[in-house]
Scaffold this motif. Sequence first.
Motif, PDB file in Angstrom:
ATOM      1  N   ARG A 215       0.850  -1.195   0.000  1.00 21.51           N
ATOM      2  CA  ARG A 215       0.000   0.000   0.000  1.00 21.51           C
ATOM      3  C   ARG A 215       0.891   1.252   0.000  1.00 21.51           C
ATOM      4  N   LEU A 216       0.791   2.020  -1.077  1.00 22.50           N
ATOM      5  CA  LEU A 216       1.545   3.260  -1.206  1.00 22.50           C
ATOM      6  C   LEU A 216       0.577   4.422  -1.431  1.00 22.50           C
ATOM      7  N   TYR A 217       1.009   5.580  -1.005  1.00 19.70           N
ATOM      8  CA  TYR A 217       0.250   6.805  -1.251  1.00 19.70           C
ATOM      9  C   TYR A 217       1.199   7.851  -1.840  1.00 19.70           C
ATOM     10  N   ALA A 218       0.660   8.669  -2.733  1.00 21.18           N
ATOM     11  CA  ALA A 218       1.461   9.739  -3.339  1.00 21.18           C
ATOM     12  C   ALA A 218       0.670  11.027  -3.365  1.00 21.18           C
ATOM     13  N   SER A 219       1.344  12.123  -3.069  1.00 18.10           N
ATOM     14  CA  SER A 219       0.763  13.457  -3.195  1.00 18.10           C
ATOM     15  C   SER A 219       1.206  14.062  -4.515  1.00 18.10           C
ATOM     16  N   GLN A 220       0.242  14.254  -5.401  1.00 20.92           N
ATOM     17  CA  GLN A 220       0.471  14.717  -6.774  1.00 20.92           C
ATOM     18  C   GLN A 220      -0.174  16.096  -6.895  1.00 20.92           C
TER      19      GLN A 220
ATOM     20  N   GLN B  65      -2.856   9.826  -4.999  1.00 25.01           N
ATOM     21  CA  GLN B  65      -2.822   8.543  -5.682  1.00 25.01           C
ATOM     22  C   GLN B  65      -2.569   7.431  -4.675  1.00 25.01           C
ATOM     23  N   ARG B  66      -3.170   6.279  -4.939  1.00 24.61           N
ATOM     24  CA  ARG B  66      -2.972   5.119  -4.055  1.00 24.61           C
ATOM     25  C   ARG B  66      -2.617   3.902  -4.900  1.00 24.61           C
TER      26      ARG B  66
ATOM     27  N   LYS C 133       2.909  -0.844  -8.801  1.00 24.88           N
ATOM     28  CA  LYS C 133       2.736  -1.271 -10.201  1.00 24.88           C
ATOM     29  C   LYS C 133       1.569  -0.526 -10.840  1.00 24.88           C
ATOM     30  N   THR C 134       0.466  -0.408 -10.119  1.00 25.50           N
ATOM     31  CA  THR C 134      -0.698   0.328 -10.620  1.00 25.50           C
ATOM     32  C   THR C 134      -1.159   1.307  -9.546  1.00 25.50           C
ATOM     33  N   TRP C 135      -1.792   2.364 -10.014  1.00 23.30           N
ATOM     34  CA  TRP C 135      -2.229   3.441  -9.104  1.00 23.30           C
ATOM     35  C   TRP C 135      -3.637   3.861  -9.473  1.00 23.30           C
ATOM     36  N   GLU C 136      -4.351   4.390  -8.498  1.00 23.73           N
ATOM     37  CA  GLU C 136      -5.651   4.998  -8.779  1.00 23.73           C
ATOM     38  C   GLU C 136      -5.782   6.277  -7.980  1.00 23.73           C
ATOM     39  N   PRO C 137      -6.366   7.314  -8.602  1.00 30.60           N
ATOM     40  CA  PRO C 137      -6.627   8.538  -7.849  1.00 30.60           C
ATOM     41  C   PRO C 137      -7.710   8.286  -6.809  1.00 30.60           C
ATOM     42  N   VAL C 138      -7.484   8.801  -5.603  1.00 29.49           N
ATOM     43  CA  VAL C 138      -8.503   8.686  -4.561  1.00 29.49           C
ATOM     44  C   VAL C 138      -8.961  10.107  -4.195  1.00 29.49           C
ATOM     45  N   GLY C 139      -9.391  10.306  -2.979  1.00 30.10           N
ATOM     46  CA  GLY C 139     -10.015  11.586  -2.652  1.00 30.10           C
ATOM     47  C   GLY C 139      -9.029  12.739  -2.591  1.00 30.10           C
TER      48      GLY C 139
END
Lengths: 371, 98
Positions: free
Chosen positions: A50-55, A65-66, A72-78
């Motif tokens: 589980r990774l999180y990114a501030s974009q 992004q999570r 490998k894959t990411w999805e935008p969250v809230g």
Amino acid sequence: MTGVRVLVGTRKGAFILSSDGMRRDWDVTGPLFGGWEIYHVKGSSADTNRLYASQTSGWSGQVIQRSDDGGKTWEPVGNKFSYDGTPGTHQWYDGTPHPWEFARVWHLEPSLHDPDTLYAGVEDAGLFKSVDGGQTWLELPALRSHESGPSWQPGAGGMCLHTIIQDPANPARIFTAISAAGAFRSDDAGQTWQPINRGLRSQGIPDEDAEVGHCVHHVAMHPARPSVLYMQKHWDVMRSDDAGDSWREISGNLPSDFGFPIDVHAHEPDTVYVVPITSDSLHYPPDGKLRVYRSRTGGNDWEPLTEGLPQRDCYVNVYRDAMAVDALDDCGIYFGTTGGQVYGSADAGDTWAPIVRDLPAVLSVEVQTLS
Amino acid sequence: MIRVVLPSHLRRLASISGEVKLAITGAVTQCSVLDALEARYPMLRGTIRDQDSKRRRAFIRFFACEEDLSHEPPDAPLPAAVAAGTEPYLIVGAMAGG
């Protein structure tokens, strides 16, 4: 099989640097989210996938992004960060009242125990929390609405909450740091906060030892000794042995006590690292020599670490969140520069080598130790 | 169908290739187009306009029919050619360096 995953945020995207436990050969993945500023990427210690990114970008604002598969894959969250209630004002650079305005997320800090829970430190300074994997965010408003809040002023980089530290021995205790308000501690999971800046002296503010108003650049803690904190302030390297109730200077023989990052060896709570920078106006290393300084005595007595680092004509900076350590038996340490280099050491700083040399300016470096 | 063209960084964010085609019920306005766009692609919320105030982000512009419509009221009707789908509604990242 053990290994490490170095998570790098840059001005123009994120990169993931992966290696086995030897840390000699590296795979480089990226750029992820190309063209966007990636202020921070961090993994959950409760679930390393589980990774999180501030974009973020000046055009299109904040995205979180999570990844659930190790990047490998990411999805935008809230991405809705709304201050609680009517936010009020803080001081602007010229001393006038300025409305609190959300600009971006500087730092993401996943819970030590739950991969779906994480904190976000934002500009203008505030602390947010998500308990659903980043889908929704609520402010913990007591920090921003502390009685000193209307007097907080931004540092040159903005009024950012950039440091969030959870006490592994006391789940109710959280430390935060804000430029340029100072350090704060909560002992009730964020319901109330107290400034913890006694002992700091800052010549750039009217009252040198004021309760708030200090430009704290970064704070670090060793999880086995959570009452000891190390701080890189605008000027001065500081230490607290009482969870921030008081601080003393440990700059000792550093060539400059100005700098941004500070970190602690994974297995030696008295081994501390800083990167001295010439001054507040000269954001590059003294004498053009990129030197990490290590103290094995909890401060005051520092040794330069230079082997493998450029020792001439080097004028890069290292930002506050751009240094991290891994937890392998031989502690690895990593840092990224504004020149786009990420350096790594697999022997606690004795020797260094660049992992990559030509990334965009590095904003943050975090490490995951994989088993 | 309303045709919407997004800047490349938002197409990548939303995994969109080419134009977006939206069916709008009722008046075709900046607001109704963005409502429909964000309903289909929730990850775009907050990237074009503020999620609370609905104000356009400062460095985002709206062009159509060779006109800058950025400062038009959000509920003003868009040009007939946009409503008819013969001209696209362009959402543009302003030239601002970087």
